[in-house]
Design a protein around this motif. Structure first.
Motif, short mmCIF file in Angstrom:
data_model
loop_
_atom_site.label_atom_id
_atom_site.label_comp_id
_atom_site.label_asym_id
_atom_site.label_seq_id
_atom_site.Cartn_x
_atom_site.Cartn_y
_atom_site.Cartn_z
N ASP A 1 0.86 -1.18 0.00
CA ASP A 1 0.00 0.00 0.00
C ASP A 1 0.90 1.23 0.00
OD1 ASP A 1 -1.70 2.11 0.67
OD2 ASP A 1 -3.01 0.81 1.86
N PRO A 2 0.68 2.19 -0.93
CA PRO A 2 1.52 3.40 -0.94
C PRO A 2 1.45 4.20 0.35
CG PRO A 2 -0.39 3.63 -2.41
CD PRO A 2 -0.32 2.20 -2.00
N ALA A 3 0.37 4.01 1.13
CA ALA A 3 0.25 4.73 2.40
C ALA A 3 1.37 4.33 3.36
CB ALA A 3 -1.11 4.46 3.04
N TYR A 4 1.75 3.04 3.36
CA TYR A 4 2.86 2.62 4.22
C TYR A 4 4.15 3.32 3.82
CZ TYR A 4 -0.05 -1.24 5.97
OH TYR A 4 -1.03 -2.00 6.55
N LYS B 1 -4.94 11.41 3.92
CA LYS B 1 -5.51 10.10 4.24
C LYS B 1 -4.78 9.44 5.40
CE LYS B 1 -5.93 5.46 2.24
NZ LYS B 1 -5.64 4.61 1.04
N VAL B 2 -3.45 9.62 5.48
CA VAL B 2 -2.68 8.98 6.54
C VAL B 2 -2.55 9.87 7.78
CG1 VAL B 2 -1.41 7.55 4.93
CG2 VAL B 2 -0.46 9.78 5.58
N GLY B 3 -3.24 11.02 7.79
CA GLY B 3 -3.31 11.85 8.99
C GLY B 3 -2.16 12.82 9.17
N LEU B 4 -1.41 13.13 8.12
CA LEU B 4 -0.26 14.03 8.25
C LEU B 4 -0.60 15.48 7.95
CD1 LEU B 4 2.50 11.79 6.62
CD2 LEU B 4 2.20 12.29 9.06
N LEU B 5 -1.51 15.72 7.03
CA LEU B 5 -1.89 17.08 6.64
C LEU B 5 -3.39 17.29 6.79
CD1 LEU B 5 0.15 17.71 3.34
CD2 LEU B 5 0.83 18.17 5.70
#
Length: 657
Positions: free
Chosen positions: A114-117, A184-188
């Motif tokens: 998954d590109p999110a990882y 989506k991953v909670g960074l921005l």
């Protein structure tokens, strides 16, 4: 498993010499003398004398000590990391450059990365670099004041989020990462005017990994000069970051927890970091939430048989302990509660006194229920009643009825009331918790389900009393498999008996061996059978069966002995069936007349003839008189002589009326 996938598995194993794979995890693995085996102390349990052996020629490993586990490269990576088959296979595929064939209908563990990882991993690296940049001074000072070494900071990938609020935004643009992915991953996030900004600003950044070591989110600590916001914040819930499914530090703790059979759960990130710095690697932390079934599965995955829950001695610590117990009680574990002196936390003890001081505190821990009873003794009135309800809610989480009932009795005895009165209080309390729900429901009270404990964690089937003869039959089939793993020329001998195998794991292995035998180009040995089984649970049995077979005088002798036993068992069952059939016919014959009697007599003679032939085959006449076999035959003597007596039976000569 498709042929393409099978070929990929074989290629991965060829490119991953088993001694190299194991040595990547077990640094003391060495080749002893001039032999072919490599040895080390087993990484899966504590021992002083090496019992763990790797055989490069066979491509297998096996523990000859307490574990008795074994397998191939994939099995080792699965066991050491507590991963699934596909997780281990993918890791080996990545390291060897072998591409696994695409398959439809795969689960999440089998899909591509998954590109999110990847973006979270890269963000963690960005924060780590910022820690050592000009803005990271305050964070570095905090870490130094707490006593964390540079090595610990690197191991846990500690970082710093710049305070301006645009550093990660700018980094994302430079790296050409889409805002949607970073959001989506909670960074921005975006402000009211639609301008993106960093979610984490001016904080010490602690990457949070799943049990596979993949970054899924962050914990962020407020630093001294920044008075705004809570002391700790975490990544918001995302598809990857769910607190109810994470134990912080478990990826680094799995190996020691499995080896020691003991996992220690604390409350804070820095507690875990301090423990590992002190050389105590079996420590993890639940992220400020009640433990869940998912947490319990992670604990079970660690292989720990004992869990120590460490909390402060104040009321907040007591509440945290109850939350931690909630999801773990369905497991059959030894659960201890460790209450630290007021004002002390694990981090201070570990950094001040090392692992010995902390372990001394761990040994003061008491069984969770005993400690709960001690606390009840200090309470009175409504406070006591509420505490009893809370304790009973925990007791109801236990899966064993015997264990649960025993705790009910102990609690009733402590309170000085009857067990019936205690259960009455529990029922009323449980109904009270649902009164509001009932009132809002459109169903009648009868249609509302009564209070039940939270959905129980699915435990392995309870150990049942196994019939020794059933166990012996399974052992015989295991010996047949072991024999063909060592000598595939014996497969034709095993084939006629395969259909009688009832033990699921052994049946799957045997069926695979027979299938492989049909392919004249397919070798049959331990590693090829392990590859063929793929993620089938039966793969854990293969190496042990082969090791047992190696102790026999020869594979052929082992096969002959197993087949002899099974054939004898089949004959015994046939004999019992024939004896039962003969008794039934005798009873019918005693009441029959005329043609019916003659037909029954004929059937009985045929049955007794078949029984006589079977007994003669079991006990040949050449056997010495008085042997244990001839003694057994005597017990069936009545059946030998019955056919001769039938002609004089009154039932065969009825008086005509």
């Amino acid at each position: 498993m498709s042929h393409d996938f099978q070929r990929a598995v074989t290629e991965i194993k060829l490119r991953s010499p088993i001694e190299d794979v194991v040595r990547g995890y077990v640094s003391d693995l060495k080749q002893r003398g001039s032999g072919r085996l490599w040895e080390a102390c087993c990484p899966f349990h504590s021992e002083k004398t090496p019992s763990f052996k790797v055989d490069p020629a066979k491509g297998t490993w096996h523990c000859y000590g307490a574990c008795a586990e074994g397998g191939d490269q994939i099995s080792f990576v699965m066991t050491i990391n507590a991963w699934s088959f596909m997780e281990a296979l993918q890791q080996l595929a990545d390291s060897t450059g072998v591409e696994l064939p695409k398959k439809t209908g795969r689960d999440d563990s089998e899909r591509g990365p998954d590109p999110a990882y990847d973006v979270l991993r890269r963000a963690a690296q960005f924060y780590a670099e910022a820690l050592h940049g000009p803005e990271g001074g305050q964070a570095r000072d905090y870490l130094a004041a707490r006593g964390f070494t540079a090595e610990t900071q690197k191991s846990f990938r500690v970082g710093y989020s710049p305070a301006a609020g645009q550093a990660l935004v700018d980094w994302g643009r430079r790296e050409q990462l889409p805002f949607e992915l970073l959001e989506k991953v909670g960074l921005l996030r975006k402000n009211d005017r639609g301008r993106p900004f960093d979610f984490f600003r001016g904080r010490l950044m602690i990457p949070i990994a799943d049990d596979r070591g993949r970054t899924v989110g962050f914990g962020a600590r407020r630093l001294g000069g920044d008075a705004g916001g809570p002391k700790y914040i975490n990544t918001a819930e995302t598809p990857l970051f769910k607190k109810s499914r994470l134990i912080y530090g478990l990826d680094l703790s799995l190996r020691e927890a499995r080896r020691e059979g003991h996992l220690i759960l604390v409350e804070g990130y820095t507690d875990v970091m301090a423990a590992h710095q002190a050389g105590l690697a079996r420590v993890g932390a639940v992220l400020g939430t009640s433990t869940t079934n998912d947490h319990a599965r992670l604990v079970r995955k660690s292989g720990a048989r004992r869990v120590s829950l460490v909390f402060d001695g104040d009321s907040a610590g007591a509440k945290a302990a109850r939350r931690a117990l909630h999801g773990l009680l369905p497991l059959d574990l030894e659960l201890d509660l460790v209450t630290l002196p007021t004002g002390q936390d694990p981090c201070d003890i570990l950094l001040g006194g090392g692992s010995e001081a902390f372990l001394a505190e761990i040994e003061t821990g008491r069984n969770w229920f005993e400690q709960s009873l001690t606390r009840l003794a200090t309470l009175r009135g409504a406070e006591l009643s509420r505490a009893v309800d809370d304790l009973l809610a925990l007791v109801q989480r236990i899966q064993s009825p015997v264990h649960r009932n025993s705790l009910w009795e102990q609690l009733a005895q402590q309170l000085g009331i009857s067990k019936a009165d205690l259960k009455d209080q529990w029922r009323k309390s449980a109904e009270g918790k649902h009164q509001e729900r009932r009132a809002a429901s459109t169903f009648s009270p009868r249609e509302v389900a009564p209070e039940t404990p939270a959905e129980p964690l699915q435990e392995p089937a309870l150990k049942r009393r196994i019939d020794p003869q059933v166990a012996q039959v399974a052992r015989a089939f295991g010996e047949i498999i072991g024999a063909v793993l060592l000598d595939s020329s014996l497969v034709p001998l095993a084939k006629p008996m395969a259909k009688f195998c009832q033990e699921p794991d052994l049946k799957q292995i045997l069926e695979l061996v027979l299938e492989m035998y049909e392919d004249e180009h397919q070798a049959i040995d331990v590693t090829s059978v392990l590859s063929g089984l793929g993620d089938c649970p039966a793969r854990v049995r293969v190496t042990s069966l082969a090791v047992h077979a190696e102790s026999a005088s020869s594979p052929k002798d082992l096969m002959d002995g197993a087949l002899g036993y099974l054939n004898k068992r089949r004959g015994a069952r046939q004999r019992l069936n024939l004896e039962g059939q003969a008794r039934t016919l005798e009873q019918q014959l005693s009441q029959a007349r005329g043609e019916d009697a003659r037909a029954i007599k004929t059937e009985l003679e045929e049955t007794l003839g078949a029984l006589r032939l079977l007994l003669q085959a079991e006990h040949p006449p050449s056997e010495p008189e008085g042997s244990r076999h001839s003694h057994k035959a005597d017990s069936h003597g009545s059946f030998h002589s019955q056919a001769d007596e039938l002609h004089s039976s009154p039932a065969l000569h009825p008086v005509d009326k």
